[in-house]
Write an enzyme that holds these catalytic residues in place. Structure first.
Site, PDB file in Angstrom:
ATOM      1  N   ARG A 134       0.852  -1.190   0.000  1.00 44.28           N
ATOM      2  CA  ARG A 134       0.000   0.000   0.000  1.00 44.28           C
ATOM      3  C   ARG A 134       0.889   1.243   0.000  1.00 44.28           C
ATOM      4  O   ARG A 134       2.053   1.184   0.399  1.00 44.28           O
ATOM      5  CB  ARG A 134      -0.930   0.001   1.207  1.00 44.28           C
ATOM      6  CG  ARG A 134      -0.239   0.052   2.549  1.00 44.28           C
ATOM      7  CD  ARG A 134      -1.249   0.021   3.690  1.00 44.28           C
ATOM      8  NE  ARG A 134      -0.598   0.070   4.991  1.00 44.28           N
ATOM      9  CZ  ARG A 134      -0.152  -0.977   5.658  1.00 44.28           C
ATOM     10  NH1 ARG A 134      -0.287  -2.199   5.135  1.00 44.28           N
ATOM     11  NH2 ARG A 134       0.442  -0.829   6.828  1.00 44.28           N
ATOM     12  N   GLY A 159      -1.867 -12.300   4.595  1.00 44.34           N
ATOM     13  CA  GLY A 159      -1.704 -12.617   6.003  1.00 44.34           C
ATOM     14  C   GLY A 159      -2.409 -11.650   6.924  1.00 44.34           C
ATOM     15  O   GLY A 159      -1.947 -11.390   8.049  1.00 44.34           O
ATOM     16  N   ASP A 202       5.502 -18.990  13.810  1.00 43.63           N
ATOM     17  CA  ASP A 202       5.589 -18.209  12.580  1.00 43.63           C
ATOM     18  C   ASP A 202       6.063 -19.042  11.391  1.00 43.63           C
ATOM     19  O   ASP A 202       5.452 -19.001  10.314  1.00 43.63           O
ATOM     20  CB  ASP A 202       6.565 -17.049  12.766  1.00 43.63           C
ATOM     21  CG  ASP A 202       5.882 -15.776  13.248  1.00 43.63           C
ATOM     22  OD1 ASP A 202       4.656 -15.781  13.421  1.00 43.63           O
ATOM     23  OD2 ASP A 202       6.588 -14.773  13.449  1.00 43.63           O
ATOM     24  N   ASN A 230       2.046 -16.754  21.233  1.00 49.61           N
ATOM     25  CA  ASN A 230       0.678 -17.030  21.666  1.00 49.61           C
ATOM     26  C   ASN A 230       0.099 -18.231  20.930  1.00 49.61           C
ATOM     27  O   ASN A 230      -0.516 -19.108  21.543  1.00 49.61           O
ATOM     28  CB  ASN A 230      -0.215 -15.811  21.419  1.00 49.61           C
ATOM     29  CG  ASN A 230       0.363 -14.529  21.952  1.00 49.61           C
ATOM     30  OD1 ASN A 230       0.534 -13.572  21.216  1.00 49.61           O
ATOM     31  ND2 ASN A 230       0.690 -14.481  23.231  1.00 49.61           N
ATOM     32  N   TYR A 231       0.307 -18.271  19.621  1.00 52.30           N
ATOM     33  CA  TYR A 231      -0.282 -19.342  18.819  1.00 52.30           C
ATOM     34  C   TYR A 231       0.344 -20.697  19.156  1.00 52.30           C
ATOM     35  O   TYR A 231      -0.359 -21.706  19.282  1.00 52.30           O
ATOM     36  CB  TYR A 231      -0.094 -19.039  17.329  1.00 52.30           C
ATOM     37  CG  TYR A 231      -0.504 -17.642  16.939  1.00 52.30           C
ATOM     38  CD1 TYR A 231      -1.696 -17.087  17.410  1.00 52.30           C
ATOM     39  CD2 TYR A 231       0.291 -16.860  16.112  1.00 52.30           C
ATOM     40  CE1 TYR A 231      -2.073 -15.798  17.070  1.00 52.30           C
ATOM     41  CE2 TYR A 231      -0.072 -15.570  15.763  1.00 52.30           C
ATOM     42  CZ  TYR A 231      -1.258 -15.036  16.243  1.00 52.30           C
ATOM     43  OH  TYR A 231      -1.625 -13.771  15.913  1.00 52.30           O
ATOM     44  N   GLY A 234      -2.548 -11.380  18.230  1.00 49.32           N
ATOM     45  CA  GLY A 234      -1.603 -12.304  18.839  1.00 49.32           C
ATOM     46  C   GLY A 234      -0.333 -12.361  18.024  1.00 49.32           C
ATOM     47  O   GLY A 234      -0.217 -11.739  16.970  1.00 49.32           O
ATOM     48  N   HIS A 235       0.624 -13.110  18.540  1.00 44.95           N
ATOM     49  CA  HIS A 235       1.876 -13.321  17.824  1.00 44.95           C
ATOM     50  C   HIS A 235       2.312 -14.765  18.000  1.00 44.95           C
ATOM     51  O   HIS A 235       1.711 -15.541  18.748  1.00 44.95           O
ATOM     52  CB  HIS A 235       2.954 -12.347  18.303  1.00 44.95           C
ATOM     53  CG  HIS A 235       2.822 -10.975  17.708  1.00 44.95           C
ATOM     54  ND1 HIS A 235       3.025 -10.733  16.368  1.00 44.95           N
ATOM     55  CD2 HIS A 235       2.492  -9.784  18.275  1.00 44.95           C
ATOM     56  CE1 HIS A 235       2.825  -9.443  16.127  1.00 44.95           C
ATOM     57  NE2 HIS A 235       2.505  -8.845  17.263  1.00 44.95           N
ATOM     58  N   ASP A 236       3.406 -15.100  17.298  1.00 46.73           N
ATOM     59  CA  ASP A 236       3.946 -16.454  17.253  1.00 46.73           C
ATOM     60  C   ASP A 236       3.861 -17.181  18.591  1.00 46.73           C
ATOM     61  O   ASP A 236       3.362 -18.308  18.666  1.00 46.73           O
ATOM     62  CB  ASP A 236       5.404 -16.352  16.791  1.00 46.73           C
ATOM     63  CG  ASP A 236       6.216 -17.587  17.076  1.00 46.73           C
ATOM     64  OD1 ASP A 236       6.333 -18.437  16.182  1.00 46.73           O
ATOM     65  OD2 ASP A 236       6.757 -17.694  18.192  1.00 46.73           O
TER      66      ASP A 236
END
Length: 372
Positions: A41, A90, A163, A136-137, A132-134
């Site tokens: 963008r 993503g 990730d 957390n997942y 969230g991030h890596d």
């Protein structure tokens, strides 16, 4: 304009610019020969305070800047999607739909397109819209619980588990599997990749062990692959460096003991006996601390003792094994991992510098005409 080489030569991919596992997947596809166009963008910049050439995830592809809030920007993206075979995005669930480029709209106009979606929690479920991030997942899948010492909080394993292994690599495999189907049938589909799903899959062996009663889920660091065994772990050396030991099989364990002069030490007699692991660790800690890392490499490296020095990122590119295989390459002064895996008939081209070359949509479409 020269096409990239590799097993995916000529595959056309549109990547919606973002962060994390989706760009890694796009990089991986480009490494293997795909013609990837990164759609950014206006004003979108790399968020970290370093030059674009160090954003290795953006290597080996071209880019275009489109304002999707305008009719011209949307028309340009449609032109790309109508020629592409794979779309990668993503964003949080619903963002592409709000832009007018959700799966229903895109597959309605390009029914053979593979629509790859990368999120942390997945497109559905009660957490789908949560940030969230890596970490957390991967925590939700059970992967993080098992990493670290029993008397400390779980260790943060970089962003590799969620990730990259559970996210990016799953997305790459998913879109390529769907592409195989699309080329055979003319039918595209959505590939819903969630880092929670992928990191759970990475734990398949451990879940099997758990079901068999062969894995202790109550105490971290107590199993044979997460620190519970003395012969599978890292030890400090005399020069305050580290070595990694992994002699899992009995024959490799026997060779390790022989080379260490420990064959007749009664502490090491029974490899898997849990009651002697603490004594084994104490003894190995003492022994490894008696020599430098290089001295241990001279004794153990290259043997069947399942040994390696623990190298820093600065050291790794200079190790003889990595140099022999060209595991790392220098691109515009940036040392970085080379494309992997290796192909005997369709080798991948060396990466080009990060900071994707900006082009117009007309130039990209002309280039893609050559690629097809």
């Amino acid at each position: 304009m020269q096409l990239r080489s590799g097993p995916l030569k000529g595959v056309r991919v549109v990547e919606m610019a973002g962060l994390g596992p989706a760009p890694f997947s796009a990089m991986h596809l480009a490494d293997l020969g795909a013609e990837v166009v990164r759609v950014a963008r206006p004003g979108q910049k790399y968020p970290f305070p370093i030059k674009e050439k160090f954003n290795i995830y953006d290597r080996s592809r071209r880019s275009v800047v489109l304002d999707l809030q305008t009719d011209d920007g949307q028309a340009a993206l449609w032109q790309l999607l109508e020629r592409a075979e794979i779309l990668i995005e993503g964003f949080r669930p619903g963002v592409m739909e709000k832009l007018g480029f959700g799966p229903d709209e895109v597959l309605g106009r390009s029914p053979a397109l593979v629509y790859g979606r990368m999120t942390g929690w997945g497109q559905t479920g009660p957490l789908a819209q949560a940030a969230g991030h890596d970490l957390n997942y991967a925590a939700l899948s059970g992967a993080i619980w098992s990493v670290g010492d029993a008397d400390a909080p779980p260790t943060v394993p970089l962003n590799v588990v969620g990730d990259l292994a559970g996210g990016a690599m799953m997305l790459s495999v998913g879109v390529l599997a769907a592409l195989t189907h699309a080329r055979a049938t003319g039918q595209g589909q959505v590939v819903d990749t969630a880092m929670t799903d992928g990191s759970a899959l990475m734990m398949a062996m451990q879940y099997g062990f758990l079901s068999a009663g062969f894995w202790n889920d109550n105490e971290r660091g107590s199993n044979f692959l997460n620190g519970g065994m003395a012969w599978y772990g890292c030890y400090e050396t005399l020069d305050r460096q580290y070595v990694a030991l992994g002699c899992l099989e009995p024959q490799f364990y026997a060779e390790f003991l022989e080379r260490m002069g420990l064959t007749n030490d009664p502490v090491f007699k029974d490899q898997y006996t849990s009651t002697t692991q603490t004594l084994k660790k104490e003894r190995l800690t003492e022994v490894f601390a008696s020599k430098t890392r290089d001295e241990w490499c001279a004794i153990l490296e290259g043997t069947d003792a399942c040994f390696a020095p623990v190298l820093s990122m600065s050291e790794a590119p200079d190790h003889p094994q990595n140099k022999a295989r060209c595991t790392f390459v220098d691109v515009d002064g940036v040392i970085q991992p080379a494309p992997a895996p290796r192909f005997s008939r369709t080798p991948a081209a060396p990466p080009t510098a990060a900071g994707a070359r900006e082009m117009t949509v007309t130039e990209i479409l002309s280039y893609w005409s050559v690629a097809s």
